[in-house]
Design an enzyme around this catalytic site. Sequence first.
Site, mmCIF file in Angstrom:
data_model
loop_
_atom_site.group_PDB
_atom_site.id
_atom_site.type_symbol
_atom_site.label_atom_id
_atom_site.label_comp_id
_atom_site.label_asym_id
_atom_site.label_seq_id
_atom_site.Cartn_x
_atom_site.Cartn_y
_atom_site.Cartn_z
ATOM 1 N N ASN A 19 0.874 -1.164 0.000
ATOM 2 C CA ASN A 19 0.000 0.000 0.000
ATOM 3 C C ASN A 19 0.922 1.227 0.000
ATOM 4 O OD1 ASN A 19 0.715 0.629 2.740
ATOM 5 N ND2 ASN A 19 -0.908 -0.725 3.480
ATOM 6 N N LYS A 21 1.564 3.542 2.202
ATOM 7 C CA LYS A 21 2.351 3.681 3.435
ATOM 8 C C LYS A 21 3.553 2.740 3.402
ATOM 9 C CE LYS A 21 1.895 3.354 8.453
ATOM 10 N NZ LYS A 21 2.409 2.132 9.035
ATOM 11 N N GLU A 22 3.333 1.510 2.983
ATOM 12 C CA GLU A 22 4.420 0.529 2.919
ATOM 13 C C GLU A 22 5.447 0.910 1.861
ATOM 14 O OE1 GLU A 22 1.519 -3.099 4.362
ATOM 15 O OE2 GLU A 22 1.727 -2.620 2.241
ATOM 16 N N ASP A 94 -5.064 -8.068 1.516
ATOM 17 C CA ASP A 94 -5.044 -9.490 1.193
ATOM 18 C C ASP A 94 -6.050 -9.810 0.094
ATOM 19 O OD1 ASP A 94 -3.083 -9.995 3.110
ATOM 20 O OD2 ASP A 94 -4.561 -10.391 4.672
#
Length: 154
Positions: A19, A21-22, A94
């Site tokens: 995502n 943020k990641e 997921d």
Amino acid sequence: DPKKKHFDAYRGVDLFKPNLKELREGLKIDIDSGDIESIRSAVSHLQESQSIRSVMVTLSEAGVYLNEKADGKTNEVLVPAHLRNIADVSGAGDTVISVASLCRALGASSWLTAALSNLAGGLVCEFVGVVPVNRQRLMTEALELLTDSGLKTG
């Protein structure tokens, strides 16, 4: 959804799905969800540095960005999010990677992969907790999406 501690552990994978943020944390850079050029640049850097063919970044309310490199060509897709009553985002990532993986296994186009994954991820966000995708609702909304985009045949 890779965490920054293991962000480099996915070298050489076919499809990588952080995502936003990641992606920020993994690359140690600041990216705004509305700045497609920054997202494109970060994804390109990630693809080159880790030999990753396809990167799909979930952008929350901004949708999904997918960049695929194959046979010397780049295919880029930005699919906007669908308006939803968000109750909980647990399990959305997921769900997105699961649907994207199924689409890839079936040989779906980049656009269809991003669009269906985005749709499914949004559907599970309407419920509290981790829930399965409602198959009938996904089918109904997918057919509407295909009809609206002019891709449905007969």
